[in-house]
Structures are given as C-alpha cells and as structure tokens.
Design an enzyme around this catalytic site. Sequence first.
Site, PDB file in Angstrom:
ATOM      1  N   HIS A 103     -46.540  -6.512  12.357  1.00  0.00           N
ATOM      2  CA  HIS A 103     -47.774  -5.770  12.633  1.00  0.00           C
ATOM      3  C   HIS A 103     -48.937  -6.734  12.828  1.00  0.00           C
ATOM      4  O   HIS A 103     -48.785  -7.940  12.655  1.00  0.00           O
ATOM      5  CB  HIS A 103     -48.060  -4.737  11.542  1.00  0.00           C
ATOM      6  CG  HIS A 103     -48.367  -5.311  10.192  1.00  0.00           C
ATOM      7  ND1 HIS A 103     -47.409  -5.909   9.400  1.00  0.00           N
ATOM      8  CD2 HIS A 103     -49.524  -5.386   9.488  1.00  0.00           C
ATOM      9  CE1 HIS A 103     -47.968  -6.306   8.274  1.00  0.00           C
ATOM     10  NE2 HIS A 103     -49.252  -6.010   8.298  1.00  0.00           N
TER      11      HIS A 103
ATOM     12  N   HIS B  97     -51.812  -7.469  11.328  1.00  0.00           N
ATOM     13  CA  HIS B  97     -52.650  -8.130  10.323  1.00  0.00           C
ATOM     14  C   HIS B  97     -52.524  -9.649  10.431  1.00  0.00           C
ATOM     15  O   HIS B  97     -51.434 -10.167  10.676  1.00  0.00           O
ATOM     16  CB  HIS B  97     -52.241  -7.690   8.909  1.00  0.00           C
ATOM     17  CG  HIS B  97     -52.883  -6.401   8.502  1.00  0.00           C
ATOM     18  ND1 HIS B  97     -52.282  -5.508   7.652  1.00  0.00           N
ATOM     19  CD2 HIS B  97     -54.075  -5.860   8.828  1.00  0.00           C
ATOM     20  CE1 HIS B  97     -53.081  -4.476   7.471  1.00  0.00           C
ATOM     21  NE2 HIS B  97     -54.175  -4.663   8.179  1.00  0.00           N
TER      22      HIS B  97
ATOM     23  N   ASP C 101     -52.470 -11.988   8.318  1.00  0.00           N
ATOM     24  CA  ASP C 101     -51.533 -12.690   7.444  1.00  0.00           C
ATOM     25  C   ASP C 101     -50.090 -12.485   7.912  1.00  0.00           C
ATOM     26  O   ASP C 101     -49.154 -12.957   7.279  1.00  0.00           O
ATOM     27  CB  ASP C 101     -51.719 -12.312   5.963  1.00  0.00           C
ATOM     28  CG  ASP C 101     -51.701 -10.832   5.727  1.00  0.00           C
ATOM     29  OD1 ASP C 101     -51.835 -10.073   6.700  1.00  0.00           O
ATOM     30  OD2 ASP C 101     -51.548 -10.413   4.563  1.00  0.00           O
ATOM     31  N   HIS C 102     -49.924 -11.795   9.030  1.00  0.00           N
ATOM     32  CA  HIS C 102     -48.591 -11.636   9.620  1.00  0.00           C
ATOM     33  C   HIS C 102     -48.499 -12.223  11.027  1.00  0.00           C
ATOM     34  O   HIS C 102     -47.400 -12.469  11.512  1.00  0.00           O
ATOM     35  CB  HIS C 102     -48.191 -10.160   9.633  1.00  0.00           C
ATOM     36  CG  HIS C 102     -47.997  -9.619   8.257  1.00  0.00           C
ATOM     37  ND1 HIS C 102     -46.752  -9.460   7.694  1.00  0.00           N
ATOM     38  CD2 HIS C 102     -48.894  -9.262   7.300  1.00  0.00           C
ATOM     39  CE1 HIS C 102     -46.886  -9.006   6.462  1.00  0.00           C
ATOM     40  NE2 HIS C 102     -48.176  -8.880   6.193  1.00  0.00           N
TER      41      HIS C 102
ATOM     42  N   HIS D  35     -47.477   1.547   8.574  1.00  0.00           N
ATOM     43  CA  HIS D  35     -48.398   0.801   7.696  1.00  0.00           C
ATOM     44  C   HIS D  35     -49.770   0.719   8.350  1.00  0.00           C
ATOM     45  O   HIS D  35     -50.780   1.104   7.768  1.00  0.00           O
ATOM     46  CB  HIS D  35     -47.781  -0.578   7.452  1.00  0.00           C
ATOM     47  CG  HIS D  35     -48.681  -1.580   6.839  1.00  0.00           C
ATOM     48  ND1 HIS D  35     -49.279  -1.374   5.631  1.00  0.00           N
ATOM     49  CD2 HIS D  35     -49.060  -2.798   7.260  1.00  0.00           C
ATOM     50  CE1 HIS D  35     -50.005  -2.439   5.344  1.00  0.00           C
ATOM     51  NE2 HIS D  35     -49.888  -3.313   6.318  1.00  0.00           N
TER      52      HIS D  35
ATOM     53  N   GLU E 134     -41.566  -5.692   1.899  1.00  0.00           N
ATOM     54  CA  GLU E 134     -42.763  -6.135   1.183  1.00  0.00           C
ATOM     55  C   GLU E 134     -42.844  -5.380  -0.137  1.00  0.00           C
ATOM     56  O   GLU E 134     -42.297  -4.285  -0.270  1.00  0.00           O
ATOM     57  CB  GLU E 134     -44.004  -5.826   2.015  1.00  0.00           C
ATOM     58  CG  GLU E 134     -44.041  -6.603   3.286  1.00  0.00           C
ATOM     59  CD  GLU E 134     -45.433  -6.626   3.885  1.00  0.00           C
ATOM     60  OE1 GLU E 134     -46.203  -5.705   3.597  1.00  0.00           O
ATOM     61  OE2 GLU E 134     -45.723  -7.567   4.627  1.00  0.00           O
TER      62      GLU E 134
ATOM     63  N   HIS F 186     -43.764 -10.814  -0.090  1.00  0.00           N
ATOM     64  CA  HIS F 186     -45.147 -10.350  -0.006  1.00  0.00           C
ATOM     65  C   HIS F 186     -45.555  -9.527  -1.226  1.00  0.00           C
ATOM     66  O   HIS F 186     -45.911  -8.352  -1.121  1.00  0.00           O
ATOM     67  CB  HIS F 186     -45.330  -9.544   1.285  1.00  0.00           C
ATOM     68  CG  HIS F 186     -46.758  -9.509   1.765  1.00  0.00           C
ATOM     69  ND1 HIS F 186     -47.641  -8.551   1.374  1.00  0.00           N
ATOM     70  CD2 HIS F 186     -47.444 -10.315   2.607  1.00  0.00           C
ATOM     71  CE1 HIS F 186     -48.815  -8.757   1.960  1.00  0.00           C
ATOM     72  NE2 HIS F 186     -48.713  -9.833   2.719  1.00  0.00           N
TER      73      HIS F 186
END
Lengths: 908, 598
Positions: B69, B71, B73-74, B158, B203, B414
């Site tokens: 996705h 974000h 941090d991804h 999410h 996660e 995560h």
Amino acid sequence: MDRECVSLLPRVCEVLAASGSSLPDDTSLEKLLDWFTGLTKAGTSLLESCPCLLEFISTVVHNTALDPSILSFTLRLTGFVAVTEVAFKVLQESSVLDLVFNLQHWQEAGLWEDPCIRIGWIQGLRTMMQHPKALSFFVQADFLQPLLQLQTDKSLFVASAANQMLAHVLLSCQSVSSVGSNDVDEEGEDVGRSGGSIADLEYSAVTVETNQDYAAVVTAISECLKKSLVPRENTQLHQSLQILKLLALLLAQTRPPLWEKLLQMVADSVDELLVAGYSQLILPLMDVILAAYSSCDVNRRAPDQRVSRLLSFMLNIRKPADLIQAAAAFLRRGLHDLVHTAQSARVLLLPLDIITGLNLLTTTADEQRFLMMEQLKNKTSCISLICVCLTNTPQMTLMAADCLPCPPVLIVTAVLSLLKLCSGDSSSPSSSSSGCREVSRNVIGSSKVQKCALDALTALSGSPGVEVKLAEVFTLLVQCLDNPDSDPTVLQKSFQALVQWMSVCSDLSSITDQHRQDLLQVVRKRSCDIRWEVRDSTVEFLGRLAGVRVIQTTAEEASDASVAVLGGCCFTTPLLRAALQDTESYVRASAISALAQTLAASWQQGAALTQEQTEIVNQLLEVLSWDTEGFARRAVVRYFIAWLSSMSSHSCVQSPASSSLLMPSVRSVLSRGSADLDWEVKVHTLELAELLLDEAFSGQRGYTKGNPTQTHPYAVIPNTLHTRTHNEEDVVGVLNSLVQWGVVSALLSGLVDCDRPVALRACRLLITLREVVCPLSLGALDATAAMATVARVTCELPGCGWAREIRKMLVMKAKDANAEGGVSGGEVVNCDDCGEAGQEAASVGGQTPCVSVCEVLRSLDLDERLDVLTRSSDHVHNSPLSLLQDILTASSARSQPDTQQEVIADCY
Amino acid sequence: NMPEINVTPLGAGQDVGRSCILVSIGGKNIMLDCGMHMGYNDDRRFPDFSYITQNGRLTDFLDCVIISHFHLDHCGALPYMSEMVGYDGPIYMTHPTKAICPILLEDFRKITVDKKGETNFFTSQMIKDCMKKVVPLNLHQTVQVDDELEIKAYYAGHVLGAAMVHIKVGSESVVYTVSVNKYAKSHISAWIDKCRPDILISESTYATTIRDSKRCRERDFLKKVHETIERGGKVLIPVFALGRAQELCILLETFWERMNLKAPIYFSTGLTEKANHYYKLFITWTNQKIRKTFVQRNMFEFKHIKAFDRSYADNPGPMVVFATPGMLHAGQSLQIFKKWAGNEKNMVIMPGYCVQGTIGHKILNGQRKLEMEGRATLDVKLQVEYMSFSAHADAKGIMQLIRMAEPRNMLLVHGEAVKMEFLKGKIEQEFSIDCYMPANGETATVTTNPSVPVDISLNLLKREMALGGPLPDPKKPRTMHGTLIMKENSLKLVSSEQALKELGLNEHQLRFTCRVQLQDPHSDPDTLHRIYTHLKSVLKGYTIQHLPDGTVMVESIVIKVSSSAEDTNAKVLLLSWSYQGGEYFFTALCIVKRLMYQ
C-alpha cells in the site's frame, strides 16, 4: 559539548536506567549514540565530560530485567566510553568492563538469544578496540571463540558485524606486531579517536608478553579459518561462506608477513573447497582469490603463484553457471592481467556465441561448449546466464584488442541478434543446429533479457569501431519500438539506446529515408499508446533527440538529430502540443520540457516567432494557471527559464519580435508562479527572477551572480564586472523595470513563504539586490543621501497574503527602531498609518500602498533571516538537546498515565 | 533436501519501522514492500540493500518487488532502490497505489529538501522513472511474473488501494498482508480464498489492542471539532497529502451539511485536487460508507471545503484547516501551528503517529513550552488531541484472517516485539500452527512438502473416473492406486498391468500365512461353520463364502481349521491372504479371535 545537554544527561540516564519503556520512539537510542559518536570524534572524553555515564553503565548492567534495547545501547555506549585508555582503565578498575562484556552474564539472564544484545556486544567491543589495552582485554577474556561462533549467527546483521570485528582484531594485531618491526602502518581508519589508536602506539608499550598474546590470536584465527573453511556436510555451507567473506576482507587488507601466513594456512583448504565445487560458494571464493590477487597488484608485488594457480583453476571450472560467475567477477575487478582477462572474455562470450550462432569464438573446447549448451537448455538458468554475459559485454569491448576473441562490432551484432531472438525473430544464424534452436527459444519474450540487452547495446555505442552498425541498430530498435509485446521499460530503454547511438555516432549518413519513415511511424504510434509510461518515454525521446548534435551528408552542416531523423519541428511540435492535453500530468510535463528542447535551436538562432510559437506560449500560460498538478506547472516555468537564458546568452541575435512575446510572458509567469501552491514552481519562479536580475545588473558594481554567501569577502572580482560604471540613473531605471516585471514582488512573496527552499532562495536574491542598489555598508544617512533617486523607486504591497506579512515585518522593524531611538527606522511605508488597521483601510479603499524598495531591502533583516534559513528546518527539534528533553518528557508523561493518551507507533 | 521458504525482514522485524521483507520461495526472491523511516535523516531511513546486493546487481538477485500500500513506511524507499541502487525488474502494486505513491513520495521529498544537507536523495525525475517500472495489479487477477512465479492480489481495505498478495511457486505459497480492517469483509470483492498458504505474513501493529469502533472515534473527532468551533476557536489538522486527509474531509463535509455550520474549512495543500481525483477514480476501492454516500451525491466536490491561502490564518473567527505535512515537521502546518499555538481556544488534532524529532511528536508527548529557532520559545496553550485513524486490524481481525486463509505457518511483522509475543502465543494456542516473529536480519525458515511432478496414464485416470466419485479437484486430494515407474529422471503413474507390460515383467503372487491356536471342543467342520456364520453376521458388505473344500473365504483371505492329533480341542486356524487382502485381514483376524474367546 553543549552545556545544556550535559546538564540534562544525568536525569536522562536515570530515566533510562529506571525503565526502558519511557523512550519516545525506536530511533531515540540510535540518535543518542549518534550524539556520543559525534562527541568522541570531536575528541571529547565521554567519561570526563559526562561522569554520570559510569554509574549509568554499572546500574544498567546489573539490571537484566531492563528492555533489551537499553541493554544493547549500554553495551555500545561502553565501547564509546572506553575508547580512550584512561577511561578504559577507570571502567576496568570499577570492574564494570568485565561484567558488561561478560558473555556468561548475558547468557544466564537469557538475553543472549536477543540479536540486539549480540550486536551490541560486538559493536561495543569493536568501538573500544582502538588501543592495546583493549586488545589485551579481548585476548585475556578469550572473546575469540564466541566471536568466531557469532560469525555464523542466524542474524545477518550479527554475522556480518562479527566478521568485521574479526577482521578488525586481526588487523589490530598486525599493527601492534608491526610496531616492533618499525613498519609503516596504514590502518586505523576507524573512529579516528583522540585517545591514541593502536597505530600511534609507542614502541615501549608493546611488551614481549603482549606480542605473544597477539601472535596467539593470529594463530587462533588462522587455525579456525583453516579448520572451518571446508564444510563437513552441506548444512555447514553457511559457515564456509562467512569464513570466505572474512578471508576476503583480510587478504585485501593485511600485509606481509601476515598476508603470507594467512594464505599459507588456508591455501590447502581453499583448494579442497574448489575441488568440492559448491556452487553457492563460487562467488565468495572468487572474492577471496581476487582479494589476494589484487593485494599483490596494489602493493606492486608479483602475483603469488598459488593465487595465480587458484585463479586459473576458477576460470576453468566445469560447471557452466559457476564458470560464468567467476569470469564476470574477474572482469568486474578490472585487473591488469591479459591472460586471465582474455580467458574471462571467452567464457562470457560463449553463451552469446551459442545462442546467436555467430562465431564470436573461433575455438572452444568441445566439452565446454557442450556443457554450456546443456545448461542453456534450462530456461531459468539460460536467462540468468545470458544476462550476466550481456552486462559484461560493454566492458569487454573496451579491453585491449588482443584480449578480445572477436572485434567489438561482432559483439554488437550478437547483441542485436539476441534482441531479434527475444522478439521471436528466428531468421538469425542460430537456427543452424537443433540445440541452438532449443536454447534460443528460451529467450523469446523474456523482457529481462531484452532490458539487459538494451542496456548493453546503449553502453556498446561507445565501443571502438561500432559506428558502422548504426543503421542496423536503428532498424532493430525501431522494430523493438514497433513490437506490440514490448513492455514499457523495454520501450523506454529502446528510445534511450536510440538517442545514445545517434549522439555517439553523430554521422547519420547511413540512415536512409526508409529508416526515417519507420521511425516517424513508430513515434506517432507510441505517442498515443494506451499506457502513460510509453507516451511519456516517447515525449521524452522527442525532447532528448533535439539536444543531440549530428552531421548529415546532404547538408554538411551540423543540425540536431530531431531535424535529421524526424524532420524537426513540423513533425514534433504537433505531437508535443497534443501531448499538452494528455490526461497524465507526467506526460504533460515531459511534453513541455520537450517543447523547450526542440525550440531551443530557433531561440538561439534568433529566428522570428511563428504563429505556432505564440500559440504555444499562450497554451503554456494556461497550463500555469489552470493545470491541477505541479509537474506540468514546474515544467512551464522551466520552459521560460530556458527561453530567457538562451535569449540572454545569444543577445546579439535577439529578435525584437520574440522579445515582445517573451517579456510580457515572463511577467505573467512571475506573478502566477510566485502565487503557486507548489513549492517547486515557486523555486523555479525565483530562478527566473534570478535570470532577470543577472540580465539587469550584469557588470554592475556590487553585483555578484548567484549565491552571495559563497563569495569570499577577499575574493578578487574579475575586471569584467567593473566594465560598467556605477551609474545611479542606470540603477534606477533597472530597478524600476524589475519592479514592473514583478521581480521584486516575487522575491518578497518568496521571502515569507512557509517552504524553506523558497524562502532561502528569495532571501539570497534579495540580499544580492540590496547589495547592488543600496548596500548596507553605507550608513543609513549616507545611503539616503547617496541614493536619493534610487530610494524613490517604490513597489506595491497589496493587502493580502505575503504583502501583509511583509508589512507586519516592516512595522515591527519601525517600532523597534523607534523604541531604540535610532535614526535608521524612518517611515518605510509611505501610507499615512503604519498600523494594520490603516493598511487594511488603504487596501479596501482601492489604494494599494507603495513602499520604497531600498527601504524595504534595508529593513527586513535579511542577513539574520538568511542565517536561520540556511540551517536545517529541523535543527532545533532534531538536535541532541531536543532528544534529551523528549526522553525526559516521555518519562514524566508515563508517570501520569491518566493525562496522556497512548500513542502507538504506526504507519505514515 | 526438503524444500524450504525463507523469510528475512530487513525492516519491520519486531518493530514498526520501514517494512522490507525478503522472501525466497522455490528459488525465487521476492521483496515485499520497500519502506523508509521518517525518524532518520541519513541512510538509515532506507533498508540496507547491501546485504542482498553483494557481488551483483539487485536486478540479478530479485525476481520482483511487491508493494502492499501507499504509506511511506511501505513504499518510501522505492525510488532509492530502483533508481539509485539500481533495479530494473518488475515492481507490482495495485492501480490506486500506483497513482497515489508518487504524490506521497513528492510530499516526502519536499519535507526532506526542506531540511538542510539533504544529499543522496531521489529527485522528481527518479520518482517518475521508478513509477514507470511499476506493473499495476488488478484484484483477483493472477499475474505470471515468469514461468514459475505467480502472484494474485486481494482487497485489504487498510487504506485506499491496499492489497493482500498471494505468491505462488509450484505448490509452495505465501500470503502477505497489511492488517486487514473490518471493511474488507463488507467489500464487494472481499476477502481471501481459503488458499492454505505455507506461510501467512501479517502485520501486527495493534496485536494486543482491542480498539474502539471507528464510528466511536469519528464521533469523538466531530464532537471535538464542533466544540472548538462553537467557542470561536480554530482547529488545525496536520495531515499528509493523501489518505486520512480525504476521509476526514468527507466526515467534516457531511457533518457541516447536517448541522448547517458556517465556519470555513480549508485544505492547504496544492495536491488536494489530485488526491480527490484519485479517490473519485478509485471509488470502488473505498469503504462501504464512502461508497454509499457517494451514490447520494458527489462526495468529492466539497461544498464547505475551500483552498487555503496563507493569509487566512490571521482571519478572525473560527475555522478548520487541513495542512501538510502531517507531523508538523516544517512548512505550512508548522507555520499555522505557530500562529495559533498561543490561544487556548484553538485546537490541534494529530490524526496519526509522529516520529521523534518533530514538533508533532513533542506536543503529543505533552510538551507545552517549545524551543523555536533563534532561542525563542513558543507557549503551547491550544488544546492538543491525538486521534488515531489508523486502519489497522486488532488481534481479533488477525485471528479472523487466519481462520479464513488456513495457513500452515504464521509469521508476524510490523509490530512491537512484546505485542507480537502475545499474539504469537494466542495463535499457536488456538490454531496449533507455528508462528514466527523474526527480528530484522534474522531468517525464519519453513520447510514445505516437496512437490514432485508425476505423469499419469490416461487409462488409469479413466479407470478412476469409471469407479465414480467427483471429478478431480486440486483442492481436494484423493487416493489413487497405481504403479509408480521411475525411468530416465521422470516419474509415471500407471496401472499395474501397464507397468508389467512396459517393464516386460511377469506377475508374481505373494501370499502370507498365519497360524492361530485356539481351544474349541467342536469338530473341525463345526468350528469352521461357526466362524463362517459369525463373520457373515459381523462383516456386512464383504464377500464371505463357505467353500465345499472345507475353507471359508473372506474376500481373498482363506481360512482353514485343523486340530492336532493329540488334543482335538486344540484347534489351529490357518489363514492365508494375498497382498491385496492385507487391509481386510486384520479386521477378519480380530473378529475370529473375539469369537474364539466368547
């Protein structure tokens, strides 16, 4: 060291030692260590400056119930503290050191299982090992065995750190021993410490006893290397791999006699390993051999015979995949060894020879060819082998001719026929044998091979004598571009290869009309491809092509490739204009940049404006006003930057017609661009303003182009800058036009922008402007007198947005000045009332207040502002002090759980 | 050697940092997510790719990269990896993620450039070039990465465009998912098949938290905003360009409409329109509530939300402003914050997590005096609220997912180590499967059943079909009888007759015999008859014959009775069976024995 930080540290230590859970987030401890690293590097003794650390370490080390991250931090911190001999002694005397690095202590507490403890232990030791005392400590505590075990740790990070540490230990031992023999030491690159590195040791410091210790360490490590190198069973391959990595590190860095000793110890084992033929170990083995080999090379020693023999063995392995890996690894090193280089080249060309059926190699051992053929019949390994070969071809063609089994042109032919095979064209010579046919089927449709081949082809454009292939390359790339199955990256790489070949070859006489027709067609087709990625690459291609200078035979004159192969603007401009309407903003932006590139030539030649160009300018101004996305708007501003700079650099041929369009457009770009929502549009707009400043003041005394802060105060100013005399009338005229163009407003609005890069750029330009029109070096009164006329130049400060901010600043300044009773602060805003209410009234009433540009420039405290702006925007909140405060606040917040809501680390 | 799947997190192993998980399965190497850590300003913000690029190029090592996705941090390290470290292979993500990723990467680039000394950082051109390498995924569509590796995306819910991915090589498979929220289940194309992967990587951010319902949090949010507006205060909501911002906008827009509120709502970023455009474009990806409202009217043409101009911040009276960036790093949100911080009537709502080193972090920590540039201090009098709108599942959601997918092993990433430990215990207890939680740099290894391809003769298949039963189904294994022939590196399953024929062998019959001694006073024929009648009554459905030659046959088992000359009561039961009869033999034997002891 910051006194405030030091004063907070004891409390922070208390907090950390009391409970590990008060950390603001997972980066806090790392950042704390960063701070300590910085201090150590600056030569500060941590123990002297922060005596609380000793107590912290000894408290924490006894409290194994703490969070493992705190314990790991403490281990690493101990390393930093003990980096000087004095501090080391203190730690040792207080018996903290023994406990901190006592393995049993951590094992008994059940913490050794946690990888962060193991890595902390290694790193702590590693940092500390900068002096012989530490080395002795290491030897006496018998840390070698556990370290050797950690080498095969299940954590990649721990294993790698252990390897580094082992290398460090051995190299340290080498340094210590070599002090005795008065050898020159080159090691000691590490955390360059104040406290004397091993290299700086005094001769007397090394006793016979310690020397024996070190000799024992060296022997123990080499014994272990020898013993563990050859795996007894398959499951031990990991260990061999790690040992090989360590060996490669060591052989690259050690000197004789240690180098000799190591090599002698492991030579047999390496032999054994080679014979065993573990494929997973080929690359690490090759690394070891090459490390040893290059070490001879670097130290200008004749290659060691054992090493040469090992190398020859590697380049004659039977397993084709291993052989290719070894040859590629050899070539990557770029060593000067004709025999092995030639051999590696032959190895790497074999798969290409087989798959394309071209005789790249005149002779090859039948067995080798057969084995390779069999290997290539497997699709997966075929693709990966071919890719390795392709990646290395460009480098091969640059080698000495006698190393290459065939001329570079033939290699280009091979890559071209491979590309044909990929797209399913089997008309190449490879169809001769059924084996070849079987192999060549494996690459059909493989975009991985295509990408690799196209990269190779692009790089091969620079190889000697390949120009003759231009027409063939051209044809093939156009076919790739036309192929409906090509994926977007393949198309992008094909376009890039085409540009590269044309720019390197520059002589396009071999390109026929048919070639041109085919290219035109494919470009037209791809410019309306369904995928935006493809449209974008096509548009980018059109732009780049315009920047390539080429020679055509028909007209001996140089022209750009866009004209030569696409017929120039009459073909490209309509396509690019259509792309301005694209639904994808990336494509719109690329189209604008490409337009600028294609029109650059006509700007430079001062050609008269066409109706089309006028329309384009209008279209671009529309984009700047209405496009919802930043990329396209940024490109518009850059378009005008390119135009303006090409006009000013070719001012002699400036056509009045184009000026008449350019200048009004620049004016609207400045006003729209500086009010844009995107920060980069604003930065580019300021760049445009800078060009205008350069243009207006070039040669003016006091005007320094570019960044004022970069000019050294005593720098010699080139004479050319003094050619124009300082004429006040000139300055007034220029300043007036700058105000009219909107340069001054653009700069002022940029100054109060919330995005730092914008404000910084504006601030620098304003200082530049100030220095030329009303330098601060003149006192206020002098300035007023000397520049009475210049001071009369005014600009408007409308009632909204940035102008309100500027007015506020001026009012504040005036108030400050009045309060101080100074004389410099006169009326800067020449409306009746400086108060906010008055300003509002003025704007509401339709009268926009005007201010003197000079006074504004002199009153804005630009230098102070510049000072703040040149610092990082987070310099206050991402500082050690701020970190310490955060840790304290987090801990007090935790002690009052009712008042705070729990913040859980999460995605962003 | 048993085949194995290795999973090594380079990030997100026992932490909530940048996600980057390496999976090797069936000889393929796949990178799951490629995130960055906002808490660092140096190379530590990116995963350390040197561990996988030793001696070669990333493209040679990796077969593909999959992004779950948008974000940061991804996906934040993606341009760094592809354009700076160098990777030319395929990158997969869903259509919405591909559209939104560059917006956030640009947003992040801006924050980074805003700081001083940012070198070694990607440019806009690099972001674009990276995005050009991305192959978009459609939900439920199997994508063949190469001949052996296939991937399939499922809706995860999410955030907009988030996906679970099923990765398959031969018979081995792995599912990777961000925490699935409850909306996933109500989504049209919801939920994952019962795909029984070898490993489910999930996660576990909220592994121990049972969260309030989202509706509760939303109500709370609206209440707080409303109260502030009512008392004439201003509300600042620092956000990143896309994501939570749009959902909160929709909430406020609807609320303003319903309550007929007049205070202005502003959105300060220049990217709003694009962001809204994507929400519109990918409406089918959004949650049910948004979709439902969208049907009623166009949610994204906001009536109450207007573009923000920097001078509005000084306007008197109440207002709500959404401003970037989300952690009050710098820029517009920070500028507005500084202006409003001194008034206790105002409020700042932090809708997400803030890393250390930002003002957002400080005020969430409870700091009320902030040091600013030039030694100035800022008194924070305004009200500070933290409202996480993070769409992570709690423990319950993760357990549900396991129930659905029925993995053979579970692997948690995560999340914080302590929380993972708790969840791991729960999973192992409830599902009796192994649960792994490797730390960064550690490898979790799971051995899988080797898959051996076997050719099967058509005749044998036809015969099995003729025997009845359902048609072959890959998800329902069935037992088949045949002879396995290993010849020239290939395996073939054929009928035994065909095997004999092919191998040119004669058939041999093996018979096994067994003697059982027992005491029985009856005559031999009587004993045999008793055995016969008993077996007949007990073994229904079997062929049992009493033959004239004095034997009883149960299928192919032959039973004979004889007595010794010395003691006529001592009978010997002779049993004999061929290898085919083995399975009935023990049944028959037990029954006979029971009978004898009666």
